[in-house]
Write a protein that holds these residues in place. Sequence first.
Motif, mmCIF file in Angstrom:
data_model
loop_
_atom_site.group_PDB
_atom_site.id
_atom_site.type_symbol
_atom_site.label_atom_id
_atom_site.label_comp_id
_atom_site.label_asym_id
_atom_site.label_seq_id
_atom_site.Cartn_x
_atom_site.Cartn_y
_atom_site.Cartn_z
ATOM 1 N N TYR A 68 34.292 68.964 39.815
ATOM 2 C CA TYR A 68 33.708 67.723 40.480
ATOM 3 C C TYR A 68 34.624 66.777 40.522
ATOM 4 O O TYR A 68 35.992 66.624 39.850
ATOM 5 N N GLN A 69 34.568 65.761 41.312
ATOM 6 C CA GLN A 69 35.427 64.240 41.310
ATOM 7 C C GLN A 69 34.622 63.202 40.795
ATOM 8 O O GLN A 69 33.326 63.175 40.955
ATOM 9 N N VAL A 70 35.308 62.210 40.396
ATOM 10 C CA VAL A 70 34.538 60.963 40.046
ATOM 11 C C VAL A 70 34.519 59.849 41.233
ATOM 12 O O VAL A 70 35.609 59.539 41.654
ATOM 13 N N TRP A 71 33.586 59.244 41.479
ATOM 14 C CA TRP A 71 33.615 58.057 42.420
ATOM 15 C C TRP A 71 33.044 57.017 41.482
ATOM 16 O O TRP A 71 31.721 57.069 40.908
ATOM 17 N N TYR A 72 33.660 55.741 41.360
ATOM 18 C CA TYR A 72 33.213 54.834 40.698
ATOM 19 C C TYR A 72 32.755 55.030 39.285
ATOM 20 O O TYR A 72 31.401 54.664 38.767
ATOM 21 N N LEU A 73 33.337 55.645 38.507
ATOM 22 C CA LEU A 73 33.308 56.034 37.057
ATOM 23 C C LEU A 73 31.937 56.980 36.973
ATOM 24 O O LEU A 73 31.330 56.824 35.864
ATOM 25 N N THR A 74 31.720 57.322 37.769
ATOM 26 C CA THR A 74 30.434 58.205 37.814
ATOM 27 C C THR A 74 30.704 59.630 38.797
ATOM 28 O O THR A 74 31.457 59.423 39.540
ATOM 29 N N ARG A 116 41.563 60.238 39.777
ATOM 30 C CA ARG A 116 42.786 59.416 39.583
ATOM 31 C C ARG A 116 43.126 59.421 38.191
ATOM 32 O O ARG A 116 44.372 59.818 37.771
ATOM 33 N N ASN A 117 42.184 58.828 37.372
ATOM 34 C CA ASN A 117 42.568 59.021 35.877
ATOM 35 C C ASN A 117 41.438 58.497 34.850
ATOM 36 O O ASN A 117 41.490 58.372 33.705
ATOM 37 N N MET A 118 40.288 58.018 35.715
ATOM 38 C CA MET A 118 39.148 57.334 34.845
ATOM 39 C C MET A 118 38.068 58.298 35.228
ATOM 40 O O MET A 118 37.129 58.178 35.908
ATOM 41 N N TRP A 119 37.846 59.400 34.028
ATOM 42 C CA TRP A 119 36.905 60.311 34.102
ATOM 43 C C TRP A 119 36.117 60.448 32.972
ATOM 44 O O TRP A 119 35.157 60.964 32.899
ATOM 45 N N GLN A 158 36.809 66.476 49.377
ATOM 46 C CA GLN A 158 36.857 65.827 50.705
ATOM 47 C C GLN A 158 38.561 66.160 51.056
ATOM 48 O O GLN A 158 38.653 66.542 52.283
ATOM 49 N N THR A 159 39.341 66.056 50.102
ATOM 50 C CA THR A 159 40.619 66.327 50.462
ATOM 51 C C THR A 159 41.247 67.669 50.325
ATOM 52 O O THR A 159 42.308 67.898 50.993
ATOM 53 N N GLY A 160 40.610 68.582 49.860
ATOM 54 C CA GLY A 160 41.121 69.854 49.627
ATOM 55 C C GLY A 160 41.743 70.212 48.085
ATOM 56 O O GLY A 160 41.697 71.089 47.746
#
Length: 304
Positions: free
Chosen positions: A90-96, A126-129, A12-14
């Motif tokens: 990939y990125q994490v949204w809500y620990l997933t 952020r840090n929780m992946w 989303q942010t690039g």
Amino acid sequence: MKKSILVIYYTQTGQLEDIVKNIAQPFEDKNEEYEVTYYNIQLKEDFAFPWSNDVFFNTFPESYLQIPSEILPPPEEVLNKKFDLILFGYQVWYLTPSIPIISFLKSGFAQNILKDTPVVTISATRNMWMLSQEKLKVYLRDMRAQLIGNIALVDRHDNYTSVLTILRWLTTGQKEKSGILPAAGVSDEEITGSVKYGRIIETHCKNNDFTNLQPDLVKNGAVEIRPFLVRVEKVGNKIFTIWSNLIIKKKEKRPLLIKFFKVYLMAAIWIISPIVLVLHLLTTPIFWFKRKRQREYLQGINLK
Ligand SMILES: Cc1cc2nc3c(=O)[nH]c(=O)nc-3n(C[C@H](O)[C@H](O)[C@H](O)COP(=O)(O)O)c2cc1C
């Protein structure tokens, strides 16, 4: 014959696009040996960025429960080709893994693309992946993809600073520092420096031997594990399971429950997680070896 490399990502942010492109750079530099294809996952209806506060929290149940949305079909050049290596951002949204990533994985296109192909996962979170990566490992195993490496880039600031800066970034679009708050996300040095991981992967790819790729990546700083955050994630997954199922089941009460969830989440971050931190520190001597084993496991690519 040239080796073909596929770079899959959503962003989303690039930020993630910059990272995967830097990691792919060493392959691009040797264009007589490699052909690099990019596939940017696209949802039929994408999430707006910056996020409105309401949509951000309202996305929680579907994110956590891995409920997919529809994606646009990948281009023919991606669908009709067997790749030698896939770099999967990939990125994490809500620990997933995020909804766009889950939507791709569940789309029916993914298996064709990933099957019997070496995959390096690359996250910028952020840090929780950590437990999200465990969820992704299951998808990859089920699709018979070969996970050969993992790079997990994070915001290196303390857990509380990064909550404030990521909320500023995601809801206003401002990544740069402001007032006493530093810049959000992965640091510019690490984004630029991630080309070094590409060089490591390229060396292993050239030698047709990925056996020691992950230890090599880890030695070069690709995966840092903070045991306290693993504990927070474990607790978080338990509580998110309850909240997400409740919100999905009680459809008519959804707006109200989302409001409660938001209050809960803020309390969890600012009140509960410091308590978890103290307990974690106090029990350090007792669980020293267990945590060491856990760290080694999470730095690796195997699935328990
Ligand atoms: C809805 C949402 C939830 C998020 N949840 C997490 C999370 O649980 N753990 C984490 O480390 N980062 C989380 N993030 C941050 C993302 O992983 C990512 O770093 C950020 O959205 C920028 O990524 P992008 O530019 O690739 O989209 C979340 C972001 C969003 C938008």
